[in-house]
Design a protein around this motif. Structure first.
Motif, PDB file in Angstrom:
ATOM      1  N   ALA A 106       0.831  -1.205   0.000  1.00 17.54           N
ATOM      2  CA  ALA A 106       0.000   0.000   0.000  1.00 17.54           C
ATOM      3  C   ALA A 106       0.865   1.255   0.000  1.00 17.54           C
ATOM      4  O   ALA A 106       0.555   2.245  -0.673  1.00 17.54           O
ATOM      5  N   HIS A 107       1.966   1.222   0.743  1.00 15.94           N
ATOM      6  CA  HIS A 107       2.870   2.375   0.774  1.00 15.94           C
ATOM      7  C   HIS A 107       3.413   2.678  -0.626  1.00 15.94           C
ATOM      8  O   HIS A 107       3.434   3.831  -1.064  1.00 15.94           O
ATOM      9  N   HIS A 108       3.858   1.642  -1.338  1.00 18.86           N
ATOM     10  CA  HIS A 108       4.406   1.861  -2.676  1.00 18.86           C
ATOM     11  C   HIS A 108       3.336   2.293  -3.665  1.00 18.86           C
ATOM     12  O   HIS A 108       3.617   3.055  -4.591  1.00 18.86           O
ATOM     13  N   SER A 109       2.130   1.825  -3.474  1.00 18.43           N
ATOM     14  CA  SER A 109       1.078   2.118  -4.454  1.00 18.43           C
ATOM     15  C   SER A 109       0.584   3.559  -4.364  1.00 18.43           C
ATOM     16  O   SER A 109       0.129   4.130  -5.364  1.00 18.43           O
ATOM     17  N   VAL A 110       0.671   4.166  -3.184  1.00 19.23           N
ATOM     18  CA  VAL A 110       0.212   5.554  -3.036  1.00 19.23           C
ATOM     19  C   VAL A 110       1.346   6.512  -2.692  1.00 19.23           C
ATOM     20  O   VAL A 110       1.175   7.725  -2.725  1.00 19.23           O
ATOM     21  N   ASN A 111       2.507   5.953  -2.341  1.00 23.89           N
ATOM     22  CA  ASN A 111       3.717   6.736  -2.049  1.00 23.89           C
ATOM     23  C   ASN A 111       3.525   7.711  -0.892  1.00 23.89           C
ATOM     24  O   ASN A 111       4.044   8.824  -0.920  1.00 23.89           O
ATOM     25  N   ARG A 112       2.815   7.263   0.121  1.00 24.71           N
ATOM     26  CA  ARG A 112       2.671   8.071   1.337  1.00 24.71           C
ATOM     27  C   ARG A 112       2.185   7.155   2.465  1.00 24.71           C
ATOM     28  O   ARG A 112       1.595   6.108   2.218  1.00 24.71           O
ATOM     29  N   GLY A 113       2.430   7.597   3.688  1.00 23.39           N
ATOM     30  CA  GLY A 113       1.967   6.841   4.848  1.00 23.39           C
ATOM     31  C   GLY A 113       2.574   5.447   4.944  1.00 23.39           C
ATOM     32  O   GLY A 113       3.431   5.067   4.151  1.00 23.39           O
ATOM     33  N   ASN A 114       2.145   4.691   5.951  1.00 23.30           N
ATOM     34  CA  ASN A 114       2.644   3.325   6.157  1.00 23.30           C
ATOM     35  C   ASN A 114       4.173   3.293   6.113  1.00 23.30           C
ATOM     36  O   ASN A 114       4.774   2.512   5.372  1.00 23.30           O
ATOM     37  N   PHE A 115       4.802   4.133   6.912  1.00 22.83           N
ATOM     38  CA  PHE A 115       6.247   4.294   6.834  1.00 22.83           C
ATOM     39  C   PHE A 115       7.030   3.160   7.482  1.00 22.83           C
ATOM     40  O   PHE A 115       8.187   2.944   7.135  1.00 22.83           O
ATOM     41  N   GLY A 116       6.428   2.479   8.448  1.00 21.89           N
ATOM     42  CA  GLY A 116       7.212   1.461   9.131  1.00 21.89           C
ATOM     43  C   GLY A 116       6.374   0.327   9.635  1.00 21.89           C
ATOM     44  O   GLY A 116       5.898  -0.504   8.864  1.00 21.89           O
ATOM     45  N   PHE A 117       6.146   0.295  10.926  1.00 16.52           N
ATOM     46  CA  PHE A 117       5.413  -0.775  11.572  1.00 16.52           C
ATOM     47  C   PHE A 117       4.148  -0.182  12.180  1.00 16.52           C
ATOM     48  O   PHE A 117       4.161   0.907  12.732  1.00 16.52           O
ATOM     49  N   TRP A 118       3.057  -0.927  12.044  1.00 16.30           N
ATOM     50  CA  TRP A 118       1.727  -0.335  12.185  1.00 16.30           C
ATOM     51  C   TRP A 118       1.532   0.417  13.494  1.00 16.30           C
ATOM     52  O   TRP A 118       0.816   1.423  13.524  1.00 16.30           O
ATOM     53  N   HIS A 119       2.144  -0.036  14.609  1.00 20.75           N
ATOM     54  CA  HIS A 119       1.879   0.629  15.879  1.00 20.75           C
ATOM     55  C   HIS A 119       2.393   2.068  15.877  1.00 20.75           C
ATOM     56  O   HIS A 119       1.745   2.961  16.432  1.00 20.75           O
ATOM     57  N   LEU A 120       3.548   2.314  15.223  1.00 21.54           N
ATOM     58  CA  LEU A 120       4.058   3.679  15.141  1.00 21.54           C
ATOM     59  C   LEU A 120       3.269   4.495  14.129  1.00 21.54           C
ATOM     60  O   LEU A 120       2.984   5.677  14.347  1.00 21.54           O
ATOM     61  N   ASP A 121       2.912   3.885  13.010  1.00 23.22           N
ATOM     62  CA  ASP A 121       2.081   4.607  12.028  1.00 23.22           C
ATOM     63  C   ASP A 121       0.726   4.965  12.621  1.00 23.22           C
ATOM     64  O   ASP A 121       0.206   6.050  12.368  1.00 23.22           O
ATOM     65  N   TRP A 122       0.163   4.050  13.402  1.00 23.89           N
ATOM     66  CA  TRP A 122      -1.115   4.356  14.058  1.00 23.89           C
ATOM     67  C   TRP A 122      -0.931   5.481  15.070  1.00 23.89           C
ATOM     68  O   TRP A 122      -1.732   6.422  15.120  1.00 23.89           O
ATOM     69  N   LEU A 123       0.131   5.411  15.865  1.00 19.58           N
ATOM     70  CA  LEU A 123       0.368   6.404  16.911  1.00 19.58           C
ATOM     71  C   LEU A 123       0.546   7.800  16.334  1.00 19.58           C
ATOM     72  O   LEU A 123       0.037   8.785  16.892  1.00 19.58           O
ATOM     73  N   PHE A 124       1.232   7.908  15.194  1.00 19.07           N
ATOM     74  CA  PHE A 124       1.527   9.215  14.617  1.00 19.07           C
ATOM     75  C   PHE A 124       0.617   9.582  13.447  1.00 19.07           C
ATOM     76  O   PHE A 124       0.877  10.550  12.731  1.00 19.07           O
ATOM     77  N   GLY A 125      -0.440   8.811  13.254  1.00 19.17           N
ATOM     78  CA  GLY A 125      -1.460   9.176  12.272  1.00 19.17           C
ATOM     79  C   GLY A 125      -1.049   9.060  10.829  1.00 19.17           C
ATOM     80  O   GLY A 125      -1.598   9.745   9.963  1.00 19.17           O
ATOM     81  N   THR A 126      -0.081   8.162  10.526  1.00 12.06           N
ATOM     82  CA  THR A 126       0.383   8.038   9.145  1.00 12.06           C
ATOM     83  C   THR A 126      -0.149   6.783   8.449  1.00 12.06           C
ATOM     84  O   THR A 126       0.377   6.378   7.406  1.00 12.06           O
ATOM     85  N   MET A 127      -1.183   6.186   9.018  1.00 14.10           N
ATOM     86  CA  MET A 127      -1.827   5.066   8.332  1.00 14.10           C
ATOM     87  C   MET A 127      -3.344   5.269   8.264  1.00 14.10           C
ATOM     88  O   MET A 127      -4.085   4.315   8.007  1.00 14.10           O
ATOM     89  N   ASP A 128      -3.797   6.504   8.425  1.00 13.43           N
ATOM     90  CA  ASP A 128      -5.232   6.777   8.444  1.00 13.43           C
ATOM     91  C   ASP A 128      -5.908   6.382   7.132  1.00 13.43           C
ATOM     92  O   ASP A 128      -7.002   5.810   7.129  1.00 13.43           O
ATOM     93  N   SER A 129      -5.261   6.691   5.993  1.00 11.35           N
ATOM     94  CA  SER A 129      -5.876   6.358   4.703  1.00 11.35           C
ATOM     95  C   SER A 129      -5.931   4.847   4.496  1.00 11.35           C
ATOM     96  O   SER A 129      -6.861   4.318   3.873  1.00 11.35           O
ATOM     97  N   TYR A 130      -4.942   4.142   5.020  1.00 15.48           N
ATOM     98  CA  TYR A 130      -4.909   2.678   4.926  1.00 15.48           C
ATOM     99  C   TYR A 130      -6.057   2.072   5.724  1.00 15.48           C
ATOM    100  O   TYR A 130      -6.749   1.168   5.261  1.00 15.48           O
ATOM    101  N   LEU A 131      -6.281   2.601   6.924  1.00 11.94           N
ATOM    102  CA  LEU A 131      -7.394   2.130   7.748  1.00 11.94           C
ATOM    103  C   LEU A 131      -8.732   2.455   7.102  1.00 11.94           C
ATOM    104  O   LEU A 131      -9.666   1.658   7.139  1.00 11.94           O
ATOM    105  N   ALA A 132      -8.811   3.652   6.489  1.00 11.50           N
ATOM    106  CA  ALA A 132     -10.059   4.046   5.819  1.00 11.50           C
ATOM    107  C   ALA A 132     -10.369   3.130   4.641  1.00 11.50           C
ATOM    108  O   ALA A 132     -11.534   2.952   4.271  1.00 11.50           O
ATOM    109  N   ASP A 133      -9.309   2.532   4.060  1.00  6.50           N
ATOM    110  CA  ASP A 133      -9.477   1.618   2.931  1.00  6.50           C
ATOM    111  C   ASP A 133      -9.780   0.196   3.400  1.00  6.50           C
ATOM    112  O   ASP A 133      -9.885  -0.723   2.594  1.00  6.50           O
ATOM    113  N   GLY A 134      -9.898  -0.004   4.721  1.00  6.65           N
ATOM    114  CA  GLY A 134     -10.235  -1.315   5.261  1.00  6.65           C
ATOM    115  C   GLY A 134      -9.074  -2.048   5.889  1.00  6.65           C
ATOM    116  O   GLY A 134      -9.210  -3.221   6.251  1.00  6.65           O
TER     117      GLY A 134
END
Length: 219
Positions: A173-201
């Motif tokens: 997902a990170h490669h397909s949109v070139n944003r967010g999902n920078f590392g491991f989900w707990h840090l991305d969740w904590l810093f709000g960088t996986m919101d679009s991924y969660l919104a996509d299911g």
């Protein structure tokens, strides 16, 4: 979400050359020069007695936290505009993840975001060489699977905890949109960088919509 693209022959050739140079020249030279530093940090001799099971578990746990934290911030840093074009864009020439693409990165990124976080804990805290190599094998498998563009979540190996299926979906997902999902989900969740991924299911939504499933390997 960008459509997946098969890599060109030119990109595959460039990646192979870089991987061969890195594995056959750069890595051995780096190992040679840092070996004394590792010994001064307390690394045991290869024939020294292995630490106990609990100690090895503790060493792996610390290495996990070290890698997760520093990889997240290093990866997020090279996505910053001043650094992306000069450093990280090379890796994102692989618009669709493939395991071989994990090797294709700028030398600065290789040190800052890849090698450093992966082996830093083992070297800085002087772990036993065998524990270090076990950890390195684990990290390489995790990295190549995360770039494979295959989801092994429904396999027997996943059921007994021997795959990193969620990482494959997460990084694809990170490669397909070139944003967010920078590392491991707990840090991305904590810093709000996986919101679009969660919104996509999340993992389930992404796999069902975009990712190939390992047993059928359907394009």
């Amino acid at each position: 979400h960008r459509p997946a693209q098969e890599p060109t022959v030119k990109l595959v050739r460039a990646t192979l050359i870089e991987a061969i140079v890195g594995q056959a020249i750069t890595a051995p030279l780096a190992t040679y020069f840092i070996f004394d530093k590792c010994k001064s940090a307390g690394m045991a001799a290869p024939d020294a007695r292995l630490p106990g099971l609990f100690q090895m578990y503790k060493h792996f746990a610390i290495a996990h936290f070290f890698n997760n934290f520093f990889f997240y911030w290093a990866h997020r840093l090279v996505h910053a505009k001043p650094l992306y074009a000069r450093i990280h864009k090379q890796h994102h020439n692989w618009l669709a993840t493939r395991s071989i693409g994990a090797e294709y990165a700028h030398p600065i990124e290789q040190v800052l975001a890849n090698t450093g976080p992966s082996v830093g804990s083992m070297l800085l805290f002087g772990r036993h060489p065998l524990v270090f190599w076990m950890w390195l094998a684990f990290r390489l498998e995790e990295t190549y699977e995360a770039h494979s563009n295959y989801y092994f979540g429904d396999t027997f190996l996943a059921k007994i905890g021997l795959t990193h299926a969620e990482n494959a979906a997460f990084h694809s997902a990170h490669h397909s949109v070139n944003r967010g999902n920078f590392g491991f989900w707990h840090l991305d969740w904590l810093f709000g960088t996986m919101d679009s991924y969660l919104a996509d299911g999340g993992t389930e939504g992404y796999v069902s919509k975009h990712l190939r499933n390992a047993p059928s390997a359907v394009e």
